[in-house]
Scaffold this motif. Structure first.
Motif, short mmCIF file in Angstrom:
data_model
loop_
_atom_site.label_atom_id
_atom_site.label_comp_id
_atom_site.label_asym_id
_atom_site.label_seq_id
_atom_site.Cartn_x
_atom_site.Cartn_y
_atom_site.Cartn_z
N LYS A 23 4.71 2.64 2.68
CA LYS A 23 6.02 3.18 2.28
C LYS A 23 6.34 4.48 3.01
O LYS A 23 7.49 4.92 3.03
CB LYS A 23 6.05 3.39 0.77
CG LYS A 23 5.86 2.10 -0.04
CD LYS A 23 5.79 2.38 -1.53
CE LYS A 23 5.70 1.09 -2.34
NZ LYS A 23 4.48 0.31 -2.04
N THR A 42 0.84 -1.20 0.00
CA THR A 42 0.00 0.00 0.00
C THR A 42 0.87 1.25 0.00
O THR A 42 2.02 1.23 0.47
CB THR A 42 -0.92 0.03 1.23
OG1 THR A 42 -0.12 0.07 2.43
CG2 THR A 42 -1.81 -1.20 1.27
N ALA A 43 0.31 2.32 -0.50
CA ALA A 43 1.07 3.59 -0.57
C ALA A 43 1.44 4.09 0.81
O ALA A 43 2.54 4.62 1.02
CB ALA A 43 0.24 4.63 -1.32
#
Length: 369
Positions: free
Chosen positions: A84, A80-81
């Motif tokens: 990160k 998932t964004a």
């Protein structure tokens, strides 16, 4: 700090690990509101007992992963964004997501290793799956947290982790158990569930490890009633059979559909809280009872003295006569009950929200330095 949590238990378990997860994120949000807290929920579900959910960023799978949510929890979160961008990822129940970026610090809480201590309580497949997940977590975590000294010892023994790599941070309990309720509020709950003026309380899943049958046997010949609150398993059949054989249906009350606030009321209404469990990672119902001002009888080994403190009463969990004698003594001696209750409240302060929040903030800060 931007902290992500494995929130499966938070949203989908209304006892045990779910309570731990909800309390921890609530406490952190209260004392460190400037942090950014992200909850990874593999299977969207709206639950009323997590009323603060609107104050968190909640991430759930979409598309095909909604059906494969168990895979998403292990392998999808890292993709998932938001993952990160994390500073810390915290596995709240013995697991951490696989494939998280190397710059993200990983923390795991280990509650217990009962599947290793008592393997007969689990299927072969469940034991292997639990061990694999826990072993991956401790081998890849930057910080390993045990909820008790007993659990720390088990992590060293069964997962072969050096003791200096493990930190103990106790858990607390929900605010509901720390509130003072009016006589009218308590009486409303007493009438709703038809509770007697005097009773012994036990809270927890009705399964073999919790040992409720010994408690039923212990009150058989006492002038009191036993209230059992918890989800029934197949083990409950042995309790039902014993009750029927000895014609004590009038002495044992099973309760279901109890809200958190009603549960807090029942703790405060109880004369004695009895918890002769065989083994726990911590035993949060003991803390709930201590905060509620209800004297505790519990097991004299393992984690229980750690949770119950110096003033609770301790028994051999297999000695029905000893359990019965302890209950009888407290039922007859109001002065001792009040004394134990007051000393228990004092001891419970070591599990208060502020202390827990400080411990966690110190740990998070340390691993980011």
């Amino acid at each position: 700090m931007k902290i992500g949590f494995d929130a499966k238990r938070l949203f989908h378990n209304n006892t045990g690990l779910g309570n731990y997860s909800r309390d921890l994120v609530r406490i952190l949000k209260t004392y460190y509101p400037n942090n950014d807290y992200i909850l990874y929920n593999p299977k969207p579900k709206d639950l009323p007992f997590f009323s603060d959910k609107n104050n968190f960023n909640i991430i759930s799978p979409s598309g095909l992963m909604r059906k494969l949510h168990f895979i998403w929890r292990t392998y999808g979160i890292a993709k998932t964004a938001t993952a990160k961008q994390l500073d810390i990822y915290h596995g709240l129940s013995g697991e951490i997501a696989v494939g998280l970026p190397s710059n993200v610090k990983k923390v795991v809480t280990i509650h217990d290793l009962i599947f290793e201590r008592y393997p007969h309580l689990y299927s072969k497949w469940d034991r292997k799956a639990h061990f694999k997940k826990f072993k991956y977590a401790v081998d890849n975590a930057d910080a390993i947290v045990a909820i008790s000294e007993q659990t720390k010892q088990d992590i060293v023994t069964y997962l072969k982790v050096a003791p200096e790599k493990i930190e103990v941070i106790y858990q607390g309990c929900a605010q509901a158990f720390k509130e003072h309720y009016t006589t009218n509020e308590l009486q409303t709950t007493r009438e709703k569930f038809n509770l007697p003026e005097q009773f012994v309380l036990n809270v927890g899943t009705i399964e073999e490890r919790k040992n409720a049958l010994s408690l039923v046997k212990a009150i058989k010949d006492l002038d009191t009633k036993l209230v059992l609150i918890g989800r029934k398993t197949d083990y409950a059949k042995s309790i039902d059979q014993y009750i029927a054989e000895h014609k004590i249906e009038h002495k044992v009350i099973f309760l279901h559909g109890v809200s958190l606030t009603e549960l807090a009321h029942i703790y405060q209404l109880a004369t004695v809280f009895a918890y002769p469990s065989i083994f726990e990672g911590f035993g949060i119902p003991i803390i709930e009872a201590l905060y509620s001002g209800t004297p505790v009888i519990t097991t004299n080994s393992g984690v229980f003295p750690e949770a119950g403190g110096p003033d609770s009463i301790y028994v051999n969990e297999y000695d029905v006569e000893q359990i019965s004698d302890a209950i009888s003594t407290l039922l007859k001696d109001e002065t001792t009950r009040l004394q134990i209750a007051e000393q228990g409240r004092v001891y419970a302060q070591k599990f208060n929200d502020e202390q827990i929040a400080k411990h966690w903030n110190n740990l998070y800060t340390k691993i980011l330095e």
